[in-house]
Design an enzyme around this catalytic site. Sequence first.
Site, PDB file in Angstrom:
ATOM      1  N   LEU A  13       0.828  -1.214   0.000  1.00  0.00           N
ATOM      2  CA  LEU A  13       0.000   0.000   0.000  1.00  0.00           C
ATOM      3  C   LEU A  13       0.860   1.261   0.000  1.00  0.00           C
ATOM      4  O   LEU A  13       0.624   2.188  -0.781  1.00  0.00           O
ATOM      5  CB  LEU A  13      -0.914  -0.014   1.244  1.00  0.00           C
ATOM      6  CG  LEU A  13      -1.691   1.261   1.550  1.00  0.00           C
ATOM      7  CD1 LEU A  13      -2.675   1.600   0.435  1.00  0.00           C
ATOM      8  CD2 LEU A  13      -2.443   1.121   2.881  1.00  0.00           C
ATOM      9  N   ASP A  34      10.612   3.350   6.566  1.00  0.00           N
ATOM     10  CA  ASP A  34      10.381   1.904   6.610  1.00  0.00           C
ATOM     11  C   ASP A  34      11.540   1.268   7.369  1.00  0.00           C
ATOM     12  O   ASP A  34      12.623   1.846   7.481  1.00  0.00           O
ATOM     13  CB  ASP A  34      10.313   1.326   5.182  1.00  0.00           C
ATOM     14  CG  ASP A  34       9.548   0.009   5.124  1.00  0.00           C
ATOM     15  OD1 ASP A  34       8.387   0.012   4.650  1.00  0.00           O
ATOM     16  OD2 ASP A  34      10.089  -1.027   5.576  1.00  0.00           O
ATOM     17  N   ARG A  36      12.970  -1.341   6.237  1.00  0.00           N
ATOM     18  CA  ARG A  36      13.898  -1.753   5.168  1.00  0.00           C
ATOM     19  C   ARG A  36      14.559  -0.533   4.536  1.00  0.00           C
ATOM     20  O   ARG A  36      14.031   0.580   4.612  1.00  0.00           O
ATOM     21  CB  ARG A  36      13.117  -2.489   4.069  1.00  0.00           C
ATOM     22  CG  ARG A  36      12.552  -3.800   4.534  1.00  0.00           C
ATOM     23  CD  ARG A  36      11.848  -4.497   3.404  1.00  0.00           C
ATOM     24  NE  ARG A  36      10.501  -4.011   3.149  1.00  0.00           N
ATOM     25  CZ  ARG A  36       9.880  -4.088   1.980  1.00  0.00           C
ATOM     26  NH1 ARG A  36      10.488  -4.579   0.933  1.00  0.00           N
ATOM     27  NH2 ARG A  36       8.641  -3.654   1.846  1.00  0.00           N
ATOM     28  N   TYR A 139      -3.589 -11.533  13.628  1.00  0.00           N
ATOM     29  CA  TYR A 139      -3.688 -10.281  12.868  1.00  0.00           C
ATOM     30  C   TYR A 139      -5.046  -9.613  13.126  1.00  0.00           C
ATOM     31  O   TYR A 139      -5.126  -8.421  13.443  1.00  0.00           O
ATOM     32  CB  TYR A 139      -3.511 -10.615  11.384  1.00  0.00           C
ATOM     33  CG  TYR A 139      -3.726  -9.480  10.416  1.00  0.00           C
ATOM     34  CD1 TYR A 139      -2.880  -8.379  10.387  1.00  0.00           C
ATOM     35  CD2 TYR A 139      -4.762  -9.544   9.469  1.00  0.00           C
ATOM     36  CE1 TYR A 139      -3.066  -7.359   9.457  1.00  0.00           C
ATOM     37  CE2 TYR A 139      -4.939  -8.537   8.530  1.00  0.00           C
ATOM     38  CZ  TYR A 139      -4.097  -7.447   8.540  1.00  0.00           C
ATOM     39  OH  TYR A 139      -4.282  -6.444   7.608  1.00  0.00           O
ATOM     40  N   LYS A 143      -5.877  -6.109  14.979  1.00  0.00           N
ATOM     41  CA  LYS A 143      -6.573  -5.011  14.293  1.00  0.00           C
ATOM     42  C   LYS A 143      -7.816  -4.589  15.094  1.00  0.00           C
ATOM     43  O   LYS A 143      -8.117  -3.395  15.195  1.00  0.00           O
ATOM     44  CB  LYS A 143      -6.968  -5.418  12.866  1.00  0.00           C
ATOM     45  CG  LYS A 143      -5.784  -5.486  11.891  1.00  0.00           C
ATOM     46  CD  LYS A 143      -5.172  -4.119  11.633  1.00  0.00           C
ATOM     47  CE  LYS A 143      -4.049  -4.154  10.612  1.00  0.00           C
ATOM     48  NZ  LYS A 143      -3.329  -2.889  10.479  1.00  0.00           N
TER      49      LYS A 143
HETATM   50  P1  NAD Z   1       3.188  -4.741   3.608  1.00  0.00           P
HETATM   51  O1  NAD Z   1       3.565  -5.933   4.423  1.00  0.00           O
HETATM   52  O2  NAD Z   1       3.293  -4.810   2.141  1.00  0.00           O
HETATM   53  O3  NAD Z   1       4.052  -3.473   4.087  1.00  0.00           O
HETATM   54  C1  NAD Z   1       4.337  -3.221   5.431  1.00  0.00           C
HETATM   55  C2  NAD Z   1       5.621  -2.419   5.479  1.00  0.00           C
HETATM   56  O4  NAD Z   1       5.916  -2.168   6.856  1.00  0.00           O
HETATM   57  C3  NAD Z   1       6.816  -3.162   4.878  1.00  0.00           C
HETATM   58  O5  NAD Z   1       7.459  -2.370   3.904  1.00  0.00           O
HETATM   59  C4  NAD Z   1       7.718  -3.420   6.075  1.00  0.00           C
HETATM   60  O6  NAD Z   1       9.100  -3.387   5.778  1.00  0.00           O
HETATM   61  C5  NAD Z   1       7.308  -2.290   7.018  1.00  0.00           C
HETATM   62  N1  NAD Z   1       7.623  -2.595   8.414  1.00  0.00           N
HETATM   63  C6  NAD Z   1       7.532  -3.784   9.033  1.00  0.00           C
HETATM   64  N2  NAD Z   1       7.950  -3.686  10.296  1.00  0.00           N
HETATM   65  C7  NAD Z   1       8.302  -2.395  10.493  1.00  0.00           C
HETATM   66  C8  NAD Z   1       8.827  -1.680  11.590  1.00  0.00           C
HETATM   67  N3  NAD Z   1       9.086  -2.281  12.754  1.00  0.00           N
HETATM   68  N4  NAD Z   1       9.077  -0.365  11.433  1.00  0.00           N
HETATM   69  C9  NAD Z   1       8.838   0.255  10.241  1.00  0.00           C
HETATM   70  N5  NAD Z   1       8.357  -0.374   9.169  1.00  0.00           N
HETATM   71  C10 NAD Z   1       8.097  -1.690   9.286  1.00  0.00           C
HETATM   72  O7  NAD Z   1       1.717  -4.332   4.049  1.00  0.00           O
HETATM   73  P2  NAD Z   1       0.620  -3.561   3.166  1.00  0.00           P
HETATM   74  O8  NAD Z   1      -0.104  -4.569   2.381  1.00  0.00           O
HETATM   75  O9  NAD Z   1       1.248  -2.406   2.496  1.00  0.00           O
HETATM   76  O10 NAD Z   1      -0.365  -3.075   4.320  1.00  0.00           O
HETATM   77  C11 NAD Z   1      -0.269  -1.786   4.883  1.00  0.00           C
HETATM   78  C12 NAD Z   1      -1.290  -1.670   5.986  1.00  0.00           C
HETATM   79  O11 NAD Z   1      -2.596  -1.855   5.447  1.00  0.00           O
HETATM   80  C13 NAD Z   1      -1.141  -2.692   7.107  1.00  0.00           C
HETATM   81  O12 NAD Z   1      -1.435  -2.093   8.333  1.00  0.00           O
HETATM   82  C14 NAD Z   1      -2.177  -3.731   6.773  1.00  0.00           C
HETATM   83  O13 NAD Z   1      -2.632  -4.405   7.911  1.00  0.00           O
HETATM   84  C15 NAD Z   1      -3.268  -2.882   6.166  1.00  0.00           C
HETATM   85  N6  NAD Z   1      -4.118  -3.659   5.260  1.00  0.00           N
HETATM   86  C16 NAD Z   1      -3.594  -4.136   4.096  1.00  0.00           C
HETATM   87  C17 NAD Z   1      -4.397  -4.914   3.266  1.00  0.00           C
HETATM   88  C18 NAD Z   1      -3.875  -5.482   1.981  1.00  0.00           C
HETATM   89  O14 NAD Z   1      -4.605  -6.227   1.309  1.00  0.00           O
HETATM   90  N7  NAD Z   1      -2.631  -5.161   1.575  1.00  0.00           N
HETATM   91  C19 NAD Z   1      -5.730  -5.161   3.633  1.00  0.00           C
HETATM   92  C20 NAD Z   1      -6.195  -4.684   4.841  1.00  0.00           C
HETATM   93  C21 NAD Z   1      -5.388  -3.910   5.651  1.00  0.00           C
HETATM   94  C1  AKB Z   2      -4.570 -10.110   4.498  1.00  0.00           C
HETATM   95  O1  AKB Z   2      -4.990 -10.967   3.702  1.00  0.00           O
HETATM   96  O2  AKB Z   2      -4.020 -10.359   5.576  1.00  0.00           O
HETATM   97  C2  AKB Z   2      -4.809  -8.658   4.148  1.00  0.00           C
HETATM   98  C3  AKB Z   2      -6.043  -8.152   4.778  1.00  0.00           C
HETATM   99  C4  AKB Z   2      -7.350  -8.441   4.175  1.00  0.00           C
HETATM  100  O3  AKB Z   2      -5.979  -7.521   5.795  1.00  0.00           O
HETATM  101  N1  AKB Z   2      -4.831  -8.538   2.729  1.00  0.00           N
END
Ligand code: NAD
Ligand code: AKB
Length: 313
Positions: A13, A34, A36, A139, A143
């Site tokens: 995201l 981040d 990373r 998870y 949340k």
């Molecule tokens: P992702 O895993 O792709 O990215 C998470 C990022 O956080 C990574 O780049 C990672 O390096 C960084 N990170 C991890 N630990 C860290 C730390 N200690 N300090 C700083 N950075 C750190 O996740 P995403 O898919 O981009 O999701 C972003 C947010 O949206 C999350 O909170 C997730 O729960 C929420 N979300 C995502 C989805 C989805 O489908 N992608 C759906 C629902 C909710």
């Molecule tokens: C996952 O599958 O964990 C995420 C979400 C729906 O929060 N894409």
Amino acid sequence: MHKILVIGALGQLGSELIEALRRLHGEDNVVASDLREPTIKNGLFEQLNVLDKQALEAIVNKYGVTRIYHLAAILSAKGESDPKFAWDLNMNSLINVLEIAKEKKLDRIYWPSSIAVFGPNTPRENTPQHTIMDPNTIYGISKLAGERWCEYYHEKYGVDVRSLRYPGLIGYKAKPGGGTTDYAVDIYYKALEEKRYTCFLKANSYLPMMYMEDAVSATIELMQAEEHSVKIRSSYNVGALSFSPKDIAESINRHIPGFQIDYDPDFRQAIADSWPSSIDDSAARNDWGWQHSFDLDKMTKTILQGLKSQVTI
Ligand code: NAD
Ligand code: AKB
């Protein structure tokens, strides 16, 4: 003029949200951070472990940050391999951000929740905003607890924190980080590379989903909404699509004839089975005007066109 910090900016995201925020607020007003290291040097970046509150505070001071988008988390499938670590990261990072927002009187905070807050006893279809919530993944538990913390900081300390319960997000610019809905991203890569895909969910597993461009719009619209129109301070249901692996395969087939899918469900099937299949997001639509614009076929066409320029076929 807002000074924005995005935490977890290199993720699925974050890497798309950061581009949109920089277009909106200007390159010099959006700091990416981040755990990373960045793969390409692009714009302001700080390497940060969000669990280190002092380091977070130093970045907030250095740039005069007024708004934080806190995206870092461990997602559903990955969380199950080390539940204690997922809980520590997902909870303590949020509390660090909320504490700094309170202490420094920051303007606004964004923190995403997920459909994972729902559980096996939640009504599966058109899941209401307020309903039974008994998540059974770490998870989802984190949340749901996070939503309660957000509402608490808003009620007790006046922190203007806003949140969306995203469905599965589907983009092609960054690979997903360990979720149950990741199949709906992987399938496009495999369709172009190999013309076949083995799915870790069953053919008829319906889940709520959203194209990334819609997710970025929803996030920015919520953050720009007038304070009085943001009536839900836990997290808003937001919906767009509901489809199954079979549906997405059929949509891909219309562009890549001969594409084949087979099914080999693993532990992620039980997670998918505990989540809604579709979402009632009328509160978001009524309160601050949420509307999505991508249906399944429009999303497929956009992703395949975008990926063709990235993937060697
Ligand atoms: P992702 O895993 O792709 O990215 C998470 C990022 O956080 C990574 O780049 C990672 O390096 C960084 N990170 C991890 N630990 C860290 C730390 N200690 N300090 C700083 N950075 C750190 O996740 P995403 O898919 O981009 O999701 C972003 C947010 O949206 C999350 O909170 C997730 O729960 C929420 N979300 C995502 C989805 C989805 O489908 N992608 C759906 C629902 C909710
Ligand atoms: C996952 O599958 O964990 C995420 C979400 C729906 O929060 N894409």
